[in-house]
Design a protein around this motif. Structure first.
Motif, PDB file in Angstrom:
ATOM      1  N   ILE A  50       0.841  -1.211   0.000  1.00  9.45           N
ATOM      2  CA  ILE A  50       0.000   0.000   0.000  1.00  9.45           C
ATOM      3  C   ILE A  50       0.869   1.251   0.000  1.00  9.45           C
ATOM      4  CG2 ILE A  50      -1.629   1.343   1.392  1.00  9.45           C
ATOM      5  CD1 ILE A  50      -2.899  -1.368   2.182  1.00  9.45           C
ATOM      6  N   GLU A  51       1.887   1.281   0.820  1.00  8.15           N
ATOM      7  CA  GLU A  51       2.787   2.445   0.880  1.00  8.15           C
ATOM      8  C   GLU A  51       3.494   2.650  -0.458  1.00  8.15           C
ATOM      9  OE1 GLU A  51       3.140   4.758   3.162  1.00  8.15           O
ATOM     10  OE2 GLU A  51       1.782   3.809   4.586  1.00  8.15           O
ATOM     11  N   ALA A  52       3.941   1.559  -1.102  1.00  6.45           N
ATOM     12  CA  ALA A  52       4.626   1.672  -2.400  1.00  6.45           C
ATOM     13  C   ALA A  52       3.668   2.210  -3.458  1.00  6.45           C
ATOM     14  CB  ALA A  52       5.187   0.319  -2.817  1.00  6.45           C
ATOM     15  N   HIS A  53       2.465   1.703  -3.451  1.00  8.88           N
ATOM     16  CA  HIS A  53       1.469   2.164  -4.440  1.00  8.88           C
ATOM     17  C   HIS A  53       1.089   3.625  -4.172  1.00  8.88           C
ATOM     18  CE1 HIS A  53      -1.470   1.477  -7.563  1.00  8.88           C
ATOM     19  NE2 HIS A  53      -2.386   2.070  -6.811  1.00  8.88           N
ATOM     20  N   ALA A  54       0.984   3.989  -2.903  1.00  5.11           N
ATOM     21  CA  ALA A  54       0.659   5.373  -2.549  1.00  5.11           C
ATOM     22  C   ALA A  54       1.759   6.314  -3.020  1.00  5.11           C
ATOM     23  CB  ALA A  54       0.450   5.491  -1.039  1.00  5.11           C
ATOM     24  N   LYS A  55       3.002   5.881  -2.876  1.00  2.00           N
ATOM     25  CA  LYS A  55       4.133   6.713  -3.304  1.00  2.00           C
ATOM     26  C   LYS A  55       4.084   6.932  -4.818  1.00  2.00           C
ATOM     27  CE  LYS A  55       8.120   6.459  -1.189  1.00  2.00           C
ATOM     28  NZ  LYS A  55       9.438   6.010  -0.703  1.00  2.00           N
ATOM     29  N   GLN A  56       3.689   5.897  -5.572  1.00  7.80           N
ATOM     30  CA  GLN A  56       3.577   6.027  -7.045  1.00  7.80           C
ATOM     31  C   GLN A  56       2.514   7.053  -7.422  1.00  7.80           C
ATOM     32  OE1 GLN A  56       2.697   2.097  -8.435  1.00  7.80           O
ATOM     33  NE2 GLN A  56       4.839   1.446  -8.476  1.00  7.80           N
ATOM     34  N   GLU A  57       1.463   7.141  -6.620  1.00  2.89           N
ATOM     35  CA  GLU A  57       0.364   8.058  -6.927  1.00  2.89           C
ATOM     36  C   GLU A  57       0.513   9.402  -6.219  1.00  2.89           C
ATOM     37  OE1 GLU A  57      -3.562   6.551  -6.775  1.00  2.89           O
ATOM     38  OE2 GLU A  57      -3.014   4.617  -7.638  1.00  2.89           O
ATOM     39  N   ASN A  58       1.644   9.612  -5.579  1.00  3.49           N
ATOM     40  CA  ASN A  58       1.939  10.868  -4.880  1.00  3.49           C
ATOM     41  C   ASN A  58       0.914  11.191  -3.799  1.00  3.49           C
ATOM     42  OD1 ASN A  58       4.275  11.358  -6.373  1.00  3.49           O
ATOM     43  ND2 ASN A  58       3.100  12.352  -8.004  1.00  3.49           N
ATOM     44  N   THR A  71      -0.259   9.881   0.467  1.00  3.71           N
ATOM     45  CA  THR A  71       0.231   9.130   1.629  1.00  3.71           C
ATOM     46  C   THR A  71      -0.508   7.795   1.709  1.00  3.71           C
ATOM     47  OG1 THR A  71      -1.423  10.030   3.143  1.00  3.71           O
ATOM     48  CG2 THR A  71       0.638  11.282   2.882  1.00  3.71           C
ATOM     49  N   GLY A  72       0.072   6.878   2.456  1.00  3.99           N
ATOM     50  CA  GLY A  72      -0.566   5.578   2.653  1.00  3.99           C
ATOM     51  C   GLY A  72      -1.922   5.720   3.335  1.00  3.99           C
ATOM     52  N   SER A  73      -1.998   6.654   4.284  1.00  9.39           N
ATOM     53  CA  SER A  73      -3.269   6.891   4.976  1.00  9.39           C
ATOM     54  C   SER A  73      -4.346   7.400   4.015  1.00  9.39           C
ATOM     55  CB  SER A  73      -3.076   7.920   6.099  1.00  9.39           C
ATOM     56  OG  SER A  73      -2.218   7.405   7.079  1.00  9.39           O
ATOM     57  N   GLN A  74      -3.961   8.299   3.101  1.00 12.19           N
ATOM     58  CA  GLN A  74      -4.930   8.805   2.123  1.00 12.19           C
ATOM     59  C   GLN A  74      -5.440   7.673   1.234  1.00 12.19           C
ATOM     60  OE1 GLN A  74      -2.338  11.863   0.471  1.00 12.19           O
ATOM     61  NE2 GLN A  74      -3.908  13.411   0.949  1.00 12.19           N
ATOM     62  N   LEU A  75      -4.522   6.818   0.784  1.00  3.42           N
ATOM     63  CA  LEU A  75      -4.911   5.714  -0.089  1.00  3.42           C
ATOM     64  C   LEU A  75      -5.849   4.758   0.643  1.00  3.42           C
ATOM     65  CD1 LEU A  75      -4.576   4.439  -2.867  1.00  3.42           C
ATOM     66  CD2 LEU A  75      -2.617   3.177  -1.974  1.00  3.42           C
ATOM     67  N   ILE A  76      -5.531   4.424   1.871  1.00  3.33           N
ATOM     68  CA  ILE A  76      -6.387   3.535   2.663  1.00  3.33           C
ATOM     69  C   ILE A  76      -7.741   4.194   2.913  1.00  3.33           C
ATOM     70  CG2 ILE A  76      -6.669   2.454   4.931  1.00  3.33           C
ATOM     71  CD1 ILE A  76      -3.603   2.016   4.918  1.00  3.33           C
ATOM     72  N   ARG A  77      -7.748   5.486   3.230  1.00  2.27           N
ATOM     73  CA  ARG A  77      -8.991   6.215   3.471  1.00  2.27           C
ATOM     74  C   ARG A  77      -9.875   6.200   2.210  1.00  2.27           C
ATOM     75  NH1 ARG A  77      -7.004  10.412   5.764  1.00  2.27           N
ATOM     76  NH2 ARG A  77      -6.514  11.519   3.848  1.00  2.27           N
ATOM     77  N   GLU A  78      -9.272   6.448   1.041  1.00  2.00           N
ATOM     78  CA  GLU A  78     -10.038   6.439  -0.216  1.00  2.00           C
ATOM     79  C   GLU A  78     -10.641   5.058  -0.475  1.00  2.00           C
ATOM     80  OE1 GLU A  78      -7.528   7.808  -3.370  1.00  2.00           O
ATOM     81  OE2 GLU A  78      -7.294   9.806  -2.489  1.00  2.00           O
ATOM     82  N   GLN A  79      -9.855   4.007  -0.217  1.00  2.00           N
ATOM     83  CA  GLN A  79     -10.348   2.656  -0.453  1.00  2.00           C
ATOM     84  C   GLN A  79     -11.501   2.312   0.494  1.00  2.00           C
ATOM     85  OE1 GLN A  79      -9.526   0.682  -3.052  1.00  2.00           O
ATOM     86  NE2 GLN A  79      -8.395   2.516  -3.662  1.00  2.00           N
ATOM     87  N   ILE A  80     -11.398   2.748   1.738  1.00  2.00           N
ATOM     88  CA  ILE A  80     -12.475   2.502   2.700  1.00  2.00           C
ATOM     89  C   ILE A  80     -13.739   3.258   2.281  1.00  2.00           C
ATOM     90  CG2 ILE A  80     -13.209   2.947   5.080  1.00  2.00           C
ATOM     91  CD1 ILE A  80     -10.319   2.274   5.922  1.00  2.00           C
ATOM     92  N   GLU A  81     -13.581   4.499   1.817  1.00  2.00           N
ATOM     93  CA  GLU A  81     -14.740   5.285   1.382  1.00  2.00           C
ATOM     94  C   GLU A  81     -15.397   4.655   0.157  1.00  2.00           C
ATOM     95  OE1 GLU A  81     -13.121   9.194   0.881  1.00  2.00           O
ATOM     96  OE2 GLU A  81     -13.075   9.591   3.037  1.00  2.00           O
ATOM     97  N   VAL A  82     -14.590   4.195  -0.790  1.00  2.00           N
ATOM     98  CA  VAL A  82     -15.133   3.539  -1.985  1.00  2.00           C
ATOM     99  C   VAL A  82     -15.887   2.267  -1.580  1.00  2.00           C
ATOM    100  CG1 VAL A  82     -14.474   2.272  -4.081  1.00  2.00           C
ATOM    101  CG2 VAL A  82     -13.470   4.506  -3.604  1.00  2.00           C
ATOM    102  N   TYR A  83     -15.303   1.510  -0.662  1.00  2.00           N
ATOM    103  CA  TYR A  83     -15.947   0.285  -0.200  1.00  2.00           C
ATOM    104  C   TYR A  83     -17.267   0.599   0.511  1.00  2.00           C
ATOM    105  CZ  TYR A  83     -16.560  -4.306   1.925  1.00  2.00           C
ATOM    106  OH  TYR A  83     -17.063  -5.507   2.306  1.00  2.00           O
TER     107      TYR A  83
END
Length: 125
Positions: free
Chosen positions: A19-27, A29-41
């Motif tokens: 998750i952290e590696a993928h978040a870094k690719q998308e510029n 944070t890991g927390s933002q990526l996890i938050r977005e995934q939880i909201e989408v779910y």
């Protein structure tokens, strides 16, 4: 809505690294990526709940439509049989109309009788 902090226990370390590696690719944070995934779910869960409620209504509409189609088919059959009875009684009480029908057809559109039976398109060149 206000922000809520939630502690998630027992997450696999390897998963967090991905998750952290993928978040870094998308510029992000890991927390933002996890938050977005939880909201989408969460949105997906809401849609699934709504679709369950709508499925029952849609099934009722389909049943009602099928009942209307059956009633229409039955009415068509009844009207057809009624028309047959009316015609048979008219034939019994009235003289045959075949001669009248032929006369009407012969007198209809007299201008068409003057048209040639075939058209030669070479004449128009």
């Amino acid at each position: 809505m206000g922000n809520v902090t939630k502690t998630i226990k027992y997450i696999d370390e390897h998963s967090l690294k991905i998750i952290e590696a993928h978040a870094k690719q998308e510029n992000v944070t890991g927390s933002q990526l996890i938050r977005e995934q939880i909201e989408v779910y969460a949105q997906r869960l809401e849609r699934m709940d709504a679709s369950k409620k709508l499925d029952a209504d849609i099934d009722e509409l389909i049943d009602a439509n099928n009942n209307l189609i059956r009633a229409h088919n039955d009415n068509t059959l009844v009207f057809g049989e009624l028309a047959k009875k009316i015609i048979s009684r008219l034939d019994f009480y009235l003289p045959p109309l075949v001669d009248d029908i032929e006369q009407i057809q012969n007198n209809a559109r007299p201008q068409e009788k003057n048209l040639p039976h075939s058209i030669n398109f070479d004449e128009f060149e």
